[in-house]
Write a protein that holds these residues in place. Structure first.
Motif, PDB file in Angstrom:
ATOM      1  N   THR A   1      19.698   9.005   2.647  1.00  0.00           N
ATOM      2  CA  THR A   1      18.820   8.566   3.730  1.00  0.00           C
ATOM      3  C   THR A   1      17.593   7.863   3.168  1.00  0.00           C
ATOM      4  O   THR A   1      17.149   6.870   3.728  1.00  0.00           O
ATOM      5  CB  THR A   1      18.374   9.743   4.618  1.00  0.00           C
ATOM      6  OG1 THR A   1      17.948  10.792   3.766  1.00  0.00           O
ATOM      7  CG2 THR A   1      19.468  10.203   5.536  1.00  0.00           C
ATOM      8  N   ILE A   2      17.071   8.376   2.057  1.00  0.00           N
ATOM      9  CA  ILE A   2      15.928   7.694   1.441  1.00  0.00           C
ATOM     10  C   ILE A   2      16.354   6.284   1.057  1.00  0.00           C
ATOM     11  O   ILE A   2      15.670   5.306   1.317  1.00  0.00           O
ATOM     12  CB  ILE A   2      15.438   8.432   0.183  1.00  0.00           C
ATOM     13  CG1 ILE A   2      15.017   9.861   0.521  1.00  0.00           C
ATOM     14  CG2 ILE A   2      14.264   7.697  -0.443  1.00  0.00           C
ATOM     15  CD1 ILE A   2      14.669  10.669  -0.696  1.00  0.00           C
ATOM     16  N   LYS A   3      17.523   6.208   0.437  1.00  0.00           N
ATOM     17  CA  LYS A   3      18.016   4.915  -0.015  1.00  0.00           C
ATOM     18  C   LYS A   3      18.183   3.952   1.159  1.00  0.00           C
ATOM     19  O   LYS A   3      17.789   2.790   1.087  1.00  0.00           O
ATOM     20  CB  LYS A   3      19.359   5.104  -0.738  1.00  0.00           C
ATOM     21  CG  LYS A   3      19.309   4.623  -2.167  1.00  0.00           C
ATOM     22  CD  LYS A   3      20.656   4.573  -2.835  1.00  0.00           C
ATOM     23  CE  LYS A   3      21.397   5.876  -2.823  1.00  0.00           C
ATOM     24  NZ  LYS A   3      22.587   5.889  -3.667  1.00  0.00           N
ATOM     25  N   ASP A   4      18.777   4.476   2.254  1.00  0.00           N
ATOM     26  CA  ASP A   4      18.979   3.607   3.418  1.00  0.00           C
ATOM     27  C   ASP A   4      17.656   3.102   3.965  1.00  0.00           C
ATOM     28  O   ASP A   4      17.515   1.927   4.304  1.00  0.00           O
ATOM     29  CB  ASP A   4      19.730   4.375   4.510  1.00  0.00           C
ATOM     30  CG  ASP A   4      21.165   4.644   4.096  1.00  0.00           C
ATOM     31  OD1 ASP A   4      21.625   3.971   3.134  1.00  0.00           O
ATOM     32  OD2 ASP A   4      21.804   5.526   4.687  1.00  0.00           O
ATOM     33  N   LYS A   5      16.705   4.006   4.026  1.00  0.00           N
ATOM     34  CA  LYS A   5      15.393   3.607   4.532  1.00  0.00           C
ATOM     35  C   LYS A   5      14.774   2.538   3.637  1.00  0.00           C
ATOM     36  O   LYS A   5      14.199   1.561   4.116  1.00  0.00           O
ATOM     37  CB  LYS A   5      14.452   4.822   4.576  1.00  0.00           C
ATOM     38  CG  LYS A   5      14.802   5.812   5.663  1.00  0.00           C
ATOM     39  CD  LYS A   5      14.175   5.402   6.963  1.00  0.00           C
ATOM     40  CE  LYS A   5      14.581   6.426   8.043  1.00  0.00           C
ATOM     41  NZ  LYS A   5      14.119   6.027   9.367  1.00  0.00           N
ATOM     42  N   LEU A   6      14.886   2.755   2.334  1.00  0.00           N
ATOM     43  CA  LEU A   6      14.294   1.801   1.402  1.00  0.00           C
ATOM     44  C   LEU A   6      14.984   0.454   1.531  1.00  0.00           C
ATOM     45  O   LEU A   6      14.359  -0.595   1.520  1.00  0.00           O
ATOM     46  CB  LEU A   6      14.416   2.302  -0.039  1.00  0.00           C
ATOM     47  CG  LEU A   6      13.567   3.514  -0.416  1.00  0.00           C
ATOM     48  CD1 LEU A   6      13.785   3.887  -1.868  1.00  0.00           C
ATOM     49  CD2 LEU A   6      12.097   3.246  -0.166  1.00  0.00           C
ATOM     50  N   ARG A   7      16.294   0.519   1.679  1.00  0.00           N
ATOM     51  CA  ARG A   7      17.064  -0.714   1.770  1.00  0.00           C
ATOM     52  C   ARG A   7      16.667  -1.497   3.026  1.00  0.00           C
ATOM     53  O   ARG A   7      16.647  -2.723   3.038  1.00  0.00           O
ATOM     54  CB  ARG A   7      18.563  -0.379   1.790  1.00  0.00           C
ATOM     55  CG  ARG A   7      19.409  -1.483   1.238  1.00  0.00           C
ATOM     56  CD  ARG A   7      20.794  -0.995   0.877  1.00  0.00           C
ATOM     57  NE  ARG A   7      20.911  -0.577  -0.509  1.00  0.00           N
ATOM     58  CZ  ARG A   7      21.742   0.368  -0.931  1.00  0.00           C
ATOM     59  NH1 ARG A   7      22.489   1.030  -0.073  1.00  0.00           N
ATOM     60  NH2 ARG A   7      21.810   0.655  -2.211  1.00  0.00           N
ATOM     61  N   ALA A   8      16.347  -0.759   4.080  1.00  0.00           N
ATOM     62  CA  ALA A   8      16.030  -1.414   5.355  1.00  0.00           C
ATOM     63  C   ALA A   8      14.586  -1.929   5.400  1.00  0.00           C
ATOM     64  O   ALA A   8      14.224  -2.698   6.273  1.00  0.00           O
ATOM     65  CB  ALA A   8      16.257  -0.433   6.496  1.00  0.00           C
ATOM     66  N   GLU A   9      13.783  -1.493   4.446  1.00  0.00           N
ATOM     67  CA  GLU A   9      12.367  -1.865   4.452  1.00  0.00           C
ATOM     68  C   GLU A   9      12.207  -3.379   4.288  1.00  0.00           C
ATOM     69  O   GLU A   9      12.799  -3.993   3.401  1.00  0.00           O
ATOM     70  CB  GLU A   9      11.644  -1.121   3.315  1.00  0.00           C
ATOM     71  CG  GLU A   9      10.164  -1.366   3.236  1.00  0.00           C
ATOM     72  CD  GLU A   9       9.376  -0.657   4.335  1.00  0.00           C
ATOM     73  OE1 GLU A   9       9.971   0.110   5.101  1.00  0.00           O
ATOM     74  OE2 GLU A   9       8.153  -0.902   4.425  1.00  0.00           O
ATOM     75  N   VAL A  10      11.397  -3.969   5.199  1.00  0.00           N
ATOM     76  CA  VAL A  10      11.236  -5.421   5.182  1.00  0.00           C
ATOM     77  C   VAL A  10       9.883  -5.800   4.585  1.00  0.00           C
ATOM     78  O   VAL A  10       8.871  -5.175   4.870  1.00  0.00           O
ATOM     79  CB  VAL A  10      11.333  -5.974   6.623  1.00  0.00           C
ATOM     80  CG1 VAL A  10      11.018  -7.465   6.642  1.00  0.00           C
ATOM     81  CG2 VAL A  10      12.727  -5.709   7.180  1.00  0.00           C
ATOM     82  N   ASN A  11       9.912  -6.773   3.735  1.00  0.00           N
ATOM     83  CA  ASN A  11       8.675  -7.274   3.151  1.00  0.00           C
ATOM     84  C   ASN A  11       7.933  -8.066   4.211  1.00  0.00           C
ATOM     85  O   ASN A  11       8.444  -9.075   4.698  1.00  0.00           O
ATOM     86  CB  ASN A  11       9.009  -8.162   1.948  1.00  0.00           C
ATOM     87  CG  ASN A  11       7.771  -8.577   1.187  1.00  0.00           C
ATOM     88  OD1 ASN A  11       6.706  -8.741   1.778  1.00  0.00           O
ATOM     89  ND2 ASN A  11       7.913  -8.730  -0.104  1.00  0.00           N
ATOM     90  N   PRO A  12       6.724  -7.624   4.609  1.00  0.00           N
ATOM     91  CA  PRO A  12       6.012  -8.292   5.699  1.00  0.00           C
ATOM     92  C   PRO A  12       5.669  -9.750   5.381  1.00  0.00           C
ATOM     93  O   PRO A  12       5.476 -10.557   6.291  1.00  0.00           O
ATOM     94  CB  PRO A  12       4.747  -7.448   5.867  1.00  0.00           C
ATOM     95  CG  PRO A  12       4.606  -6.679   4.603  1.00  0.00           C
ATOM     96  CD  PRO A  12       5.977  -6.500   4.052  1.00  0.00           C
TER      97      PRO A  12
ATOM     98  N   TRP B   1       0.821  -1.224   0.000  1.00  0.00           N
ATOM     99  CA  TRP B   1       0.000   0.000   0.000  1.00  0.00           C
ATOM    100  C   TRP B   1       0.844   1.259   0.000  1.00  0.00           C
ATOM    101  O   TRP B   1       0.440   2.300  -0.495  1.00  0.00           O
ATOM    102  CB  TRP B   1      -0.978   0.008   1.175  1.00  0.00           C
ATOM    103  CG  TRP B   1      -0.331   0.101   2.529  1.00  0.00           C
ATOM    104  CD1 TRP B   1       0.078  -0.947   3.291  1.00  0.00           C
ATOM    105  CD2 TRP B   1      -0.008   1.281   3.249  1.00  0.00           C
ATOM    106  NE1 TRP B   1       0.645  -0.484   4.443  1.00  0.00           N
ATOM    107  CE2 TRP B   1       0.600   0.878   4.447  1.00  0.00           C
ATOM    108  CE3 TRP B   1      -0.174   2.651   2.999  1.00  0.00           C
ATOM    109  CZ2 TRP B   1       1.059   1.777   5.404  1.00  0.00           C
ATOM    110  CZ3 TRP B   1       0.277   3.560   3.952  1.00  0.00           C
ATOM    111  CH2 TRP B   1       0.893   3.128   5.135  1.00  0.00           C
ATOM    112  N   LYS B   2       2.068   1.147   0.574  1.00  0.00           N
ATOM    113  CA  LYS B   2       2.918   2.340   0.602  1.00  0.00           C
ATOM    114  C   LYS B   2       3.317   2.742  -0.819  1.00  0.00           C
ATOM    115  O   LYS B   2       3.277   3.913  -1.177  1.00  0.00           O
ATOM    116  CB  LYS B   2       4.165   2.070   1.437  1.00  0.00           C
ATOM    117  CG  LYS B   2       3.848   1.849   2.899  1.00  0.00           C
ATOM    118  CD  LYS B   2       5.106   1.552   3.668  1.00  0.00           C
ATOM    119  CE  LYS B   2       4.785   1.333   5.136  1.00  0.00           C
ATOM    120  NZ  LYS B   2       5.964   0.901   5.887  1.00  0.00           N
ATOM    121  N   ILE B   3       3.704   1.738  -1.588  1.00  0.00           N
ATOM    122  CA  ILE B   3       4.021   2.040  -2.991  1.00  0.00           C
ATOM    123  C   ILE B   3       2.753   2.481  -3.703  1.00  0.00           C
ATOM    124  O   ILE B   3       2.788   3.334  -4.588  1.00  0.00           O
ATOM    125  CB  ILE B   3       4.682   0.826  -3.681  1.00  0.00           C
ATOM    126  CG1 ILE B   3       5.998   0.486  -2.969  1.00  0.00           C
ATOM    127  CG2 ILE B   3       4.932   1.089  -5.159  1.00  0.00           C
ATOM    128  CD1 ILE B   3       6.686  -0.747  -3.472  1.00  0.00           C
TER     129      ILE B   3
END
Lengths: 702, 73
Positions: A626-637, A591-593
């Protein structure tokens, strides 16, 4: 101050009309719309001897019988005596090195009956070619005032301005009397419409349907009269044209003397031997394109960064100095970033138009059209489609406006339809962040950078998307309209830098005001959708988050982020994102995307900003890493692995390559085709194709 | 078999006599391709089409298909 005077400029394409217009009006130009037709009306003003003069630049045309959208305007405008800006005087611009053909249009124009001045350009080129023109004899033979103007240094300009104010009227004498063709119909039409002139009446019969100011009954009246008096338009037009040329040739016999063929034409022939050569011709074209793209993307970058930083700074300043409240939020988070989203493209648009203006001014663009016609024809396009397709790499909006000189309706519609597939500059930030996220930075075959290759692949994807869609459309569109390609190849010459500069300035201005309005409106709507939500959940976000995450109570910053993302999730935008989640799940998106897809529907570049907000990166520190780091850290539920996998990245990139996510383009397509059908079809087709291709990509690489 | 402008090889000249297509001929007439005018074939695009001819003192490009409608004497 005396009453303002209206003058209109007419002339053949390449006759130097634009130079005369630019010399007269300089930067005082504006773009408006002709009433009833979707054509830009370029006009400008200047003051001379305390008299204000409005100059209208009409599209270049070879005769007053129109063939393209562009040309249709010319006669329409010149025959409506009741229009408020009907010209008091007409300036006909003619290329002295090609006088005979240029005088055809002039002879038609003077027959319309308005006082007309003949301006001769390119006398220097004519002289170099051994052509000598006796100006006094020309004035006498053609019963008109002739003023030579040097398009480079403006010599003769003062004389032209004086002559425009000169009110001594010329005695009107038709150049060619159309009463010999159809004596009966002319008085009938003249009486009915109360016209002052036979030729205008005759033209009402010739061009009944292209005139926007006539009502349907009036058109029917003319159509009936044409049948009654057996008016054969095409046959008459042929006779008229041949007769006019005969008269012109006769008159020119004593005016023009030719000595020797000379170096100007030889130089053009030599250049053509290289530039339209079987192999070098295409190689040079490729090299020109390469330099152009390099320039648009590399040279524009620092300027775009400055603009980006400038607007971020402005946003921060607004937050700091304006009293806090909804209005300040709207200004700092909606309006300023929205404006920034428009302004940031100015460097690219300006550079693109700089290149296009140089290519056109120098005469090379006509060769590009000539070189590509056969290839483009295979795909239902036209040599002239190459200009919009190239421009589309910067922005589809000016590119679609550039289709107006394509004569064939079918070729033009297809070009308009497929141009948005070309990867415009708004896709670049999306590509950039996704590539850096999912494509490893490594070399292929030792020299090529894999990330760079991916970017090239995406551009090619857009190009082939355009070409093959054109092919499909060509098969579907059943139109019995002849496509033809008859075009002058002008002599090569040095571009006039004044013209290049004015083009850059005026096109950028048009872009900012036309596209700017829409983008600004959308950003305000988006801000509202993302800043408000229904019910208690949105209102009491802080309390609710503090309740569910008591561990955050000590960390103010983390709490703020958590509140912000909770708010977003429950805002109207968040609810919309969740509602489309089932549809986009097969593509690998959550949903975020989904929110980013919805918000970036208006304009693709919004994607990065939205993603930044969604992953709770403060809007004021839009730092890519920072955007990249956040995206990289995002976990697929679901899988528990990283969200941004290669498959998801690829799927998103393909989606952004194809989907029609640009409100401004849709608006321009609507304006240019005057029909809702085309933008709607385009939206459905492009987004459908994007969905299917993104689905395949994700399912294959998952 | 009548000769058309499409049959000229680079460097060859011909005299325009007639047209076979009314729609195209109107445009050609406006561009100064008139009966009795001399037409000089200059060169063809790399793929053989369109071609460039010199007529009435300037370079005109047109497709082979259109050049076929110009009958030469």
């Amino acid at each position: 101050m005396k009453k303002a005077i209206n003058v209109a400029l007419v002339g053949n394409p390449n006759a130097g009309k634009t130079s005369v217009f630019n010399l007269l009006t300089g930067m005082n130009q504006k773009v408006g719309n002709f009433p009833g037709v979707t054509m830009d009306k370029v006009s400008g003003t200047y003051l001379h001897q305390e008299a204000l003069t409005n100059v209208l630049d009409l599209p270049g045309t070879y005769s007053i019988y129109p063939r393209s959208m562009d040309e249709r305007v010319v006669f329409d405008f010149l025959s409506d005596e009741n229009a408020h800006d009907y010209p008091d005087k007409i300036i006909a611009v003619a290329d002295a090195s090609n006088l005979e053909r240029n005088l055809l249009l002039f002879s038609e124009i003077i027959d319309l009956g308005q006082p007309t001045i003949l301006v001769l350009t390119m006398l220097d080129i004519a002289n170099k070619q051994g052509i000598n023109i006796d100006i006094t004899a020309l004035e006498k033979e053609f019963n008109t005032k002739v003023i030579p103007i040097n398009g480079r240094n403006g010599e003769g300009l003062g004389e032209l301005k004086d002559e425009i104010l000169n009110e001594t009227s010329q005695d009107y004498k038709p150049f060619y009397d159309t009463n010999t063709l159809s004596p009966e119909i002319i008085p009938v039409i003249r009486d009915k419409f109360n016209l002052k002139n036979d030729y205008v009446a005759y033209q009402y019969a010739q061009q009944t349907y292209s005139k926007s100011f006539l009502s349907n009954e009036e058109k029917q009246f003319i159509a009936d009269a044409k049948v009654k008096y057996n008016f054969c338009d095409r046959q008459f037009q042929t006779t008229e044209t041949v007769e006019r040329y005969k008269i012109i040739r006769n008159k020119l016999r004593d005016v023009v003397t030719k000595t020797v063929e000379t170096e100007v034409k030889t130089r053009t022939s030599q250049l053509d031997r290289i530039l339209t050569h079987k192999i070098y011709g295409y190689l040079i074209f490729m090299a020109v394109l390469l330099v152009m793209f390099q320039a648009i993307f590399e040279w524009a970058n620092p300027f775009m960064d400055w603009i980006d930083m400038g607007f971020a700074e402005l946003s921060a300043l607004a937050n700091e100095y304006l009293p806090s409240g909804i209005l300040t939020d709207l200004i700092a988070e909606g309006i300023i970033p929205g404006l920034g989203g428009v302004v940031i493209f100015i460097p690219q648009i300006a550079l693109l138009f700089c290149f296009i203006a140089i290519l056109e001014e120098s005469g090379y663009m006509a060769r590009v059209v000539f070189l590509t016609d056969k290839i483009m024809r295979k795909f239902g396009l036209n040599g002239k489609s190459i200009v919009p397709l190239i421009s589309g790499v910067a922005c589809a909006i000016p590119a679609i406006m550039a289709t107006r000189n394509i004569e064939s309706w079918k070729d033009r519609i297809i070009t308009i339809f497929v141009t948005p597939f070309m990867s415009c500059s708004a896709r670049l930030p999306v590509y950039a962040i996704l590539i850096s996220l999912v494509i490893p930075e490594q070399k292929v075959l030792g020299i090529f950078n894999l990330q760079g290759l991916t970017l090239m692949f995406l551009y090619l994807l857009g190009f082939f998307g355009a070409i093959f869609s054109a092919l499909i459309l060509q098969k579907i569109l059943k139109v019995k309209e002849r496509s033809y390609f008859i075009m002058e190849l002008p002599l090569y010459r040095m571009p006039k830098w004044r013209n290049v500069w004015i083009t850059i300035f005026s096109k950028s201005k048009t872009f900012v005001f036309e596209a700017g309005k829409i983008i600004l409106a959308i950003s305000i709507i988006l801000w509202v959708l993302a800043s408000y939500g229904p019910g208690d959940q949105f209102e009491n976000a802080e309390a609710l988050v503090a309740q569910t995450h008591p561990e955050l109570s000590n960390d103010v910053e983390a709490l703020d982020h958590a509140v912000a993302s909770y708010r977003l999730e429950n805002s109207y935008a968040g609810i919309l994102g969740k509602s489309i989640e089932p549809m986009i799940r097969p593509l690998g998106y959550d949903w975020k995307i989904g929110i980013a897809l919805i918000t970036s529907f208006a304009a693709r570049e919004v994607f990065v900003g939205t993603i930044a907000t969604i992953y709770s990166v403060g809007a004021d520190e839009e730092n890519e890493s920072t955007i990249k780091d956040k995206l990289r850290a995002e976990v697929n539920p679901i899988t528990g692995g990283p969200m941004y996998t290669f498959a998801l990245g690829l799927s998103l990139m393909i989606f952004y390559a194809f989907a029609m996510q640009c409100m401004s383009t849709l608006a321009v397509v609507y304006r240019e085709t005057k029909s809702l059908k085309w933008p709607i079809l385009q939206l459905i087709y492009m987004s459908g194709l994007a969905y299917v291709c993104a689905l395949i990509a994700y399912q294959v690489f998952k | 078999m009548e000769k058309s402008a499409a049959d000229l090889t680079p460097g060859q000249k011909g005299m325009v006599k007639d047209f076979t297509d009314e729609y195209i001929s109107l445009k050609l007439l406006e561009m100064g391709v008139l009966p009795g005018t001399e037409i000089l074939m200059k060169f063809a695009a790399p793929l053989g089409d369109p071609i460039c001819v010199e007529v009435s003192g300037y370079a005109l490009s047109l497709r082979v298909e259109e050049a076929k409608t110009i009958i030469l004497s």
